[in-house]
Design a protein around this motif. Structure first.
Motif, PDB file in Angstrom:
ATOM      1  N   PHE A   1     -18.079 -15.212 -19.967  1.00 59.70           N
ATOM      2  CA  PHE A   1     -18.177 -15.871 -21.263  1.00 59.70           C
ATOM      3  C   PHE A   1     -19.515 -15.635 -21.939  1.00 59.70           C
ATOM      4  O   PHE A   1     -19.613 -15.663 -23.161  1.00 59.70           O
ATOM      5  CB  PHE A   1     -17.846 -17.357 -21.128  1.00 59.70           C
ATOM      6  CG  PHE A   1     -16.385 -17.582 -20.859  1.00 59.70           C
ATOM      7  CD1 PHE A   1     -15.446 -17.426 -21.868  1.00 59.70           C
ATOM      8  CD2 PHE A   1     -15.941 -17.882 -19.586  1.00 59.70           C
ATOM      9  CE1 PHE A   1     -14.091 -17.588 -21.624  1.00 59.70           C
ATOM     10  CE2 PHE A   1     -14.582 -18.059 -19.322  1.00 59.70           C
ATOM     11  CZ  PHE A   1     -13.661 -17.906 -20.347  1.00 59.70           C
ATOM     12  N   SER A   2     -20.555 -15.388 -21.159  1.00 59.83           N
ATOM     13  CA  SER A   2     -21.850 -15.040 -21.751  1.00 59.83           C
ATOM     14  C   SER A   2     -21.750 -13.714 -22.476  1.00 59.83           C
ATOM     15  O   SER A   2     -22.354 -13.523 -23.538  1.00 59.83           O
ATOM     16  CB  SER A   2     -22.928 -14.951 -20.662  1.00 59.83           C
ATOM     17  OG  SER A   2     -23.157 -16.209 -20.098  1.00 59.83           O
ATOM     18  N   ASN A   3     -20.988 -12.784 -21.923  1.00 62.02           N
ATOM     19  CA  ASN A   3     -20.819 -11.488 -22.577  1.00 62.02           C
ATOM     20  C   ASN A   3     -20.069 -11.620 -23.898  1.00 62.02           C
ATOM     21  O   ASN A   3     -20.245 -10.793 -24.789  1.00 62.02           O
ATOM     22  CB  ASN A   3     -20.092 -10.514 -21.646  1.00 62.02           C
ATOM     23  CG  ASN A   3     -20.980 -10.071 -20.494  1.00 62.02           C
ATOM     24  OD1 ASN A   3     -22.208 -10.147 -20.579  1.00 62.02           O
ATOM     25  ND2 ASN A   3     -20.361  -9.631 -19.408  1.00 62.02           N
ATOM     26  N   TYR A   4     -19.239 -12.640 -24.032  1.00 61.31           N
ATOM     27  CA  TYR A   4     -18.533 -12.853 -25.292  1.00 61.31           C
ATOM     28  C   TYR A   4     -19.503 -13.172 -26.433  1.00 61.31           C
ATOM     29  O   TYR A   4     -19.170 -12.970 -27.599  1.00 61.31           O
ATOM     30  CB  TYR A   4     -17.515 -13.995 -25.176  1.00 61.31           C
ATOM     31  CG  TYR A   4     -16.298 -13.672 -24.338  1.00 61.31           C
ATOM     32  CD1 TYR A   4     -15.941 -12.366 -24.042  1.00 61.31           C
ATOM     33  CD2 TYR A   4     -15.492 -14.675 -23.851  1.00 61.31           C
ATOM     34  CE1 TYR A   4     -14.828 -12.073 -23.277  1.00 61.31           C
ATOM     35  CE2 TYR A   4     -14.361 -14.406 -23.080  1.00 61.31           C
ATOM     36  CZ  TYR A   4     -14.047 -13.093 -22.799  1.00 61.31           C
ATOM     37  OH  TYR A   4     -12.945 -12.807 -22.051  1.00 61.31           O
ATOM     38  N   SER A   5     -20.669 -13.702 -26.096  1.00 61.65           N
ATOM     39  CA  SER A   5     -21.613 -14.092 -27.145  1.00 61.65           C
ATOM     40  C   SER A   5     -22.068 -12.885 -27.963  1.00 61.65           C
ATOM     41  O   SER A   5     -22.524 -13.039 -29.093  1.00 61.65           O
ATOM     42  CB  SER A   5     -22.809 -14.828 -26.551  1.00 61.65           C
ATOM     43  OG  SER A   5     -23.551 -13.964 -25.726  1.00 61.65           O
ATOM     44  N   THR A   6     -21.932 -11.680 -27.408  1.00 62.05           N
ATOM     45  CA  THR A   6     -22.302 -10.486 -28.182  1.00 62.05           C
ATOM     46  C   THR A   6     -21.333 -10.265 -29.339  1.00 62.05           C
ATOM     47  O   THR A   6     -21.638  -9.513 -30.254  1.00 62.05           O
ATOM     48  CB  THR A   6     -22.313  -9.229 -27.290  1.00 62.05           C
ATOM     49  OG1 THR A   6     -20.993  -9.037 -26.747  1.00 62.05           O
ATOM     50  CG2 THR A   6     -23.320  -9.375 -26.158  1.00 62.05           C
ATOM     51  N   GLN A   7     -20.175 -10.929 -29.305  1.00 57.13           N
ATOM     52  CA  GLN A   7     -19.176 -10.775 -30.356  1.00 57.13           C
ATOM     53  C   GLN A   7     -19.371 -11.768 -31.503  1.00 57.13           C
ATOM     54  O   GLN A   7     -18.665 -11.701 -32.506  1.00 57.13           O
ATOM     55  CB  GLN A   7     -17.776 -10.958 -29.767  1.00 57.13           C
ATOM     56  CG  GLN A   7     -17.452  -9.965 -28.677  1.00 57.13           C
ATOM     57  CD  GLN A   7     -16.129 -10.275 -27.987  1.00 57.13           C
ATOM     58  OE1 GLN A   7     -15.304 -11.009 -28.508  1.00 57.13           O
ATOM     59  NE2 GLN A   7     -15.945  -9.716 -26.808  1.00 57.13           N
ATOM     60  N   PHE A   8     -20.316 -12.717 -31.332  1.00 58.81           N
ATOM     61  CA  PHE A   8     -20.548 -13.695 -32.392  1.00 58.81           C
ATOM     62  C   PHE A   8     -21.133 -12.996 -33.612  1.00 58.81           C
ATOM     63  O   PHE A   8     -21.933 -12.069 -33.486  1.00 58.81           O
ATOM     64  CB  PHE A   8     -21.506 -14.789 -31.928  1.00 58.81           C
ATOM     65  CG  PHE A   8     -20.962 -15.664 -30.827  1.00 58.81           C
ATOM     66  CD1 PHE A   8     -19.609 -15.749 -30.557  1.00 58.81           C
ATOM     67  CD2 PHE A   8     -21.830 -16.413 -30.043  1.00 58.81           C
ATOM     68  CE1 PHE A   8     -19.120 -16.551 -29.543  1.00 58.81           C
ATOM     69  CE2 PHE A   8     -21.345 -17.229 -29.030  1.00 58.81           C
ATOM     70  CZ  PHE A   8     -19.994 -17.293 -28.782  1.00 58.81           C
ATOM     71  N   PRO A   9     -20.770 -13.462 -34.813  1.00 60.94           N
ATOM     72  CA  PRO A   9     -21.286 -12.829 -36.018  1.00 60.94           C
ATOM     73  C   PRO A   9     -22.734 -13.210 -36.325  1.00 60.94           C
ATOM     74  O   PRO A   9     -23.308 -12.763 -37.295  1.00 60.94           O
ATOM     75  CB  PRO A   9     -20.341 -13.350 -37.110  1.00 60.94           C
ATOM     76  CG  PRO A   9     -19.865 -14.649 -36.583  1.00 60.94           C
ATOM     77  CD  PRO A   9     -19.795 -14.494 -35.086  1.00 60.94           C
TER      78      PRO A   9
END
Length: 101
Positions: free
Chosen positions: A87-95
């Motif tokens: 889920f930390s890696n998902y933060s790279t997808q935040f705008p």
């Protein structure tokens, strides 16, 4: 010896669980009333009702947890670390970025 199969009658756990489910429903309805109230005093009343319902819900949850009717199982640290990384890696997808400039 096999465990005894419970019949259709409600026991104390069933009753508290039923009230807990009802509280969840009422909190949802009160939240919608608060979100969609055009009159400010009505909005404040709905917010107060939400708070009271959440306190009741918390007390019921604590009662069920204390009696062992609402169990949580500890997860292995390796699985927690794996989920955190995922889920930390998902933060790279935040705008937006959370990094300090």
């Amino acid at each position: 010896m096999l465990p005894k199969v419970k019949g259709p009658e409600m026991n104390d756990r069933d009753r508290v669980n039923d009230v807990l489910a009802t509280e969840k429903y009422l909190i949802t309805v009160a939240n919608i009333a608060a979100w969609e109230s055009s009159h400010s005093e009505l909005h404040q009343d709905a917010v107060s009702i939400c708070q009271e319902l959440q306190e009741c819900h918390r007390d019921l949850f604590n009662l069920m947890f204390k009696k062992g009717w609402y169990k949580l199982e500890a997860e292995e640290q390796q699985k927690l670390d794996q989920a955190y990384k995922q889920f930390s890696n998902y933060s790279t997808q935040f705008p937006y970025t959370t990094q300090a400039h």
